[in-house]
Write a protein that holds these residues in place. Structure first.
Motif, short mmCIF file in Angstrom:
data_model
loop_
_atom_site.label_atom_id
_atom_site.label_comp_id
_atom_site.label_asym_id
_atom_site.label_seq_id
_atom_site.Cartn_x
_atom_site.Cartn_y
_atom_site.Cartn_z
N PHE A 185 24.88 -2.06 0.96
CA PHE A 185 24.53 -0.91 1.14
C PHE A 185 23.08 -0.65 0.94
N VAL A 186 22.57 -1.47 0.01
CA VAL A 186 21.09 -1.52 -0.58
C VAL A 186 20.34 -2.20 0.94
N ALA A 187 20.89 -3.29 1.23
CA ALA A 187 20.30 -4.07 2.30
C ALA A 187 20.09 -3.19 3.36
N THR A 188 21.09 -2.37 3.71
CA THR A 188 21.26 -1.72 5.18
C THR A 188 20.15 -0.75 5.09
N THR A 189 20.22 0.04 4.02
CA THR A 189 19.25 1.14 3.67
C THR A 189 17.89 0.38 3.84
N ALA A 190 17.65 -0.49 3.05
CA ALA A 190 16.18 -1.37 3.09
C ALA A 190 15.70 -1.56 4.55
N SER A 242 8.84 -12.62 11.90
CA SER A 242 8.08 -12.12 10.62
C SER A 242 9.03 -10.89 10.06
N LYS A 243 9.51 -10.18 10.74
CA LYS A 243 10.35 -9.13 10.16
C LYS A 243 11.61 -9.62 9.30
N ILE A 244 12.33 -10.76 9.94
CA ILE A 244 13.34 -11.45 9.25
C ILE A 244 12.77 -11.99 7.78
N ILE A 245 11.90 -12.76 7.87
CA ILE A 245 11.29 -13.21 6.64
C ILE A 245 11.02 -12.16 5.85
N TYR A 246 10.28 -11.20 6.25
CA TYR A 246 9.95 -10.25 5.22
C TYR A 246 11.04 -9.50 4.39
N ASN A 247 11.87 -9.12 5.45
CA ASN A 247 13.38 -8.46 5.00
C ASN A 247 14.14 -9.30 4.08
N ALA A 248 14.13 -10.53 4.15
CA ALA A 248 14.74 -11.35 3.31
C ALA A 248 14.12 -11.72 2.19
N LEU A 249 12.74 -11.51 2.06
CA LEU A 249 12.16 -11.48 0.71
C LEU A 249 12.33 -10.15 0.03
N VAL A 250 12.21 -8.94 0.73
CA VAL A 250 12.57 -7.79 0.01
C VAL A 250 14.00 -7.68 -0.46
N VAL A 251 15.08 -8.08 0.34
CA VAL A 251 16.42 -8.06 0.26
C VAL A 251 16.66 -9.14 -1.19
N SER A 252 15.99 -10.16 -1.10
CA SER A 252 16.23 -11.04 -2.19
C SER A 252 15.80 -10.47 -3.62
N VAL A 253 14.32 -9.92 -3.47
CA VAL A 253 14.00 -9.22 -4.66
C VAL A 253 14.88 -8.23 -5.13
N LEU A 254 15.28 -7.21 -4.25
CA LEU A 254 16.10 -6.04 -4.41
C LEU A 254 17.45 -6.81 -5.07
N GLY A 255 18.01 -7.68 -4.60
CA GLY A 255 19.11 -8.34 -5.10
C GLY A 255 19.18 -8.92 -6.29
N ARG A 270 0.77 -1.29 -0.10
CA ARG A 270 0.01 -0.23 0.22
C ARG A 270 0.83 1.26 -0.09
N MET A 271 2.10 0.97 0.52
CA MET A 271 2.75 2.38 0.46
C MET A 271 4.01 2.15 -0.51
N ARG A 272 3.81 1.86 -1.77
CA ARG A 272 4.51 1.45 -2.79
C ARG A 272 5.83 2.53 -2.83
N THR A 273 5.72 3.80 -2.41
CA THR A 273 6.85 4.57 -2.61
C THR A 273 8.03 4.18 -2.06
N ALA A 274 8.15 3.38 -0.81
CA ALA A 274 9.11 3.11 -0.27
C ALA A 274 9.71 2.03 -1.14
N LEU A 275 9.10 1.28 -1.60
CA LEU A 275 9.77 0.17 -2.41
C LEU A 275 10.43 0.92 -3.82
N GLN A 276 9.70 1.72 -4.32
CA GLN A 276 10.04 2.57 -5.51
C GLN A 276 11.27 3.23 -5.24
N GLY A 277 11.14 3.80 -3.95
CA GLY A 277 12.51 4.54 -3.55
C GLY A 277 13.63 3.59 -3.51
N MET A 278 13.45 2.37 -3.03
CA MET A 278 14.57 1.37 -2.99
C MET A 278 15.11 0.95 -4.41
N LEU A 279 14.05 0.66 -5.17
CA LEU A 279 14.53 0.39 -6.45
C LEU A 279 15.26 1.64 -7.34
#
Lengths: 220, 222
Positions: free
Chosen positions: A62-67, A95-108, A17-26
């Protein structure tokens, strides 16, 4: 377990719902790679393999640290208090770790795709490289999620996130660089077996630490 | 405190006097490259042992703090980490001076050098974290969490780094050294007491620093 899934769903929904954060990371990923590309002033593929490899992992770090650094201050303190009232701290951290792992994998993976596009592709064994990337993302997220929990209690400064996180993450990072070097050179998987096992063991150590230590962190 | 009374302080002084006397005057084997600088074994290597023991004690104290919430455990954890850093810096400096004459440069990217530099970074960050927290209870608990986590990651680092590159350290990669097969039995007689002596000195310094911090706290309170 039901709590865990509900929390995970909540995180994903919130992100969606707050896609700006994800777009920002991309955009962060793309512009960092582009800055590196222009700074090295490369013709595609002209960079030495060790530099290529090290640069990729430093960008990803750096990407992972920021995300991950935002994983605890996205929501108000009151709402966090509400979650902690409903669930165990262990469920929250996992839950946070799994979620972050998903985000960082996708970003990676996206980072890898764009990096290959501009920096050239020296990788001989893409399968091993991607496997290593996913293992690395899980490792980054489990280490940095606890660190981000710590920095959140200390006023959430980015400096603190870096100085607390970087030295701790070094054993992981060094093993990852070693394995990905093997993947680039196209060595057989059996050569990287030891390192992958060590990576798995490190991840277990970090997860165990998170499981044991996070409840104490939360209590304040 | 675990160490009660003053017997261990006397033991520490006796062992260190013995280390200095026997360390400088005793007979040492002649080895290629090392020559007389082999005596650094009595001063440089025990610094690392002292550092590891102090940091281990610090993280054990942090675990105790999280379990029991006693203020003295937190105080011990932070002061032991402090002394550990001092020992680490001394170990780095004695090693670097020695390396200049045996390896040719102060810093040669040796895995043990790198590991200790990273260790210093971790524990300096621990003090930055402590400094950035105001509330004493919160400071104690959060820094204890970090301290345990950091130590848990420092241990694999010490085992992983040497696997990645060859070490120049005596005993590694074909260098003459003090391994089990060539540590001279005369040198053992000085080396083991030296390790115990320097470690005890580390705990003694920690003990004094704890008392100073108690006095400072009491003065602040008034």
């Amino acid at each position: 377990m039901a709590h865990l899934l509900a929390l995970l769903k909540k995180e994903l929904l919130l992100e969606w719902r707050m896609r700006t954060a994800l777009q920002g990371m991309l955009l962060y990923v793309v512009s960092t790679i582009f800055v590196c590309y222009l700074s090295f002033r490369l013709k595609t593929g002209a960079m030495g393999v060790p530099t290529w490899n090290a640069l990729f992992w430093i960008i990803l770090l750096f990407v992972a640290t920021t995300a991950i650094s935002k994983s605890f201050y996205q929501e108000s303190a009151n709402r966090q208090f509400y979650y902690y009232f409903l669930c165990n701290p262990e469920e929250i951290i996992f839950s946070k770790i799994i979620y972050n792992a998903l985000v960082v994998s996708v970003l990676g993976l996206l980072c890898l795709a764009f990096y290959l596009l501009v920096m050239g592709n020296p990788i001989a064994d893409l399968g091993l490289f991607v496997l290593n990337l996913v293992v690395g993302s899980v490792g980054f997220s489990s280490t940095l999620t606890l660190v981000s929990g710590i920095t959140q209690k200390a006023g959430n400064s980015t400096t603190l996130m870096a100085i607390l996180g970087f030295p701790i993450i070094l054993p992981l990072l060094l093993m990852l660089i070693k394995v990905s070097r093997n993947a680039i050179d196209g060595l057989p998987w059996s050569d990287s077996q030891d390192e992958l096992l060590v990576l798995g063991a490190l991840n277990m150590v970090v997860l165990a630490c998170s499981y044991i230590l996070f409840p104490y962190l939360w209590r304040s | 405190m675990v160490l009660k009374g003053f017997w261990w302080k006397i033991l520490c002084m006796a062992l260190l006097s013995y280390t200095i006397l026997a360390g400088f005057l005793g007979v040492v084997p002649r080895r290629f490259i090392l020559n007389e600088s082999i005596r650094n074994l009595y001063f440089h290597v025990p610094m690392w042992f002292g550092m590891i023991f102090l940091l281990l004690a610090s993280s054990v104290a942090s675990i105790l703090y999280l379990k029991k919430g006693k203020n003295r455990h937190d105080r011990f954890a932070s002061q032991a980490a402090n002394t550990g850093i001092v020992f680490g810096i001394l170990g780095l400096v004695t090693g670097m001076v020695w390396a200049k004459y045996t390896w040719g440069s102060y810093w040669s990217g040796d895995p043990k050098q790198n590991a200790s530099a990273i260790g210093m970074l971790i524990y300096l960050a621990y003090f930055v974290l402590r400094g950035s927290l105001e509330d004493p209870q919160k400071k104690a608990r959060i820094s204890a969490v970090y301290n345990i986590f950091a130590f848990a990651m420092l241990i694999p680092l010490l085992f992983i780094l040497p696997r990645l590159t060859d070490s120049l350290h005596p005993g590694n990669g074909g260098n003459p050294g003090f391994n089990s097969y060539d540590l001279d039995s005369n040198m053992r007689k000085v080396f083991y007491p030296a390790v115990v002596g320097w470690t005890l000195l580390g705990f003694w310094i920690t003990d004094i620093r704890i008392r100073i911090s108690k006095i400072e706290e009491a003065l602040d309170y008034e």
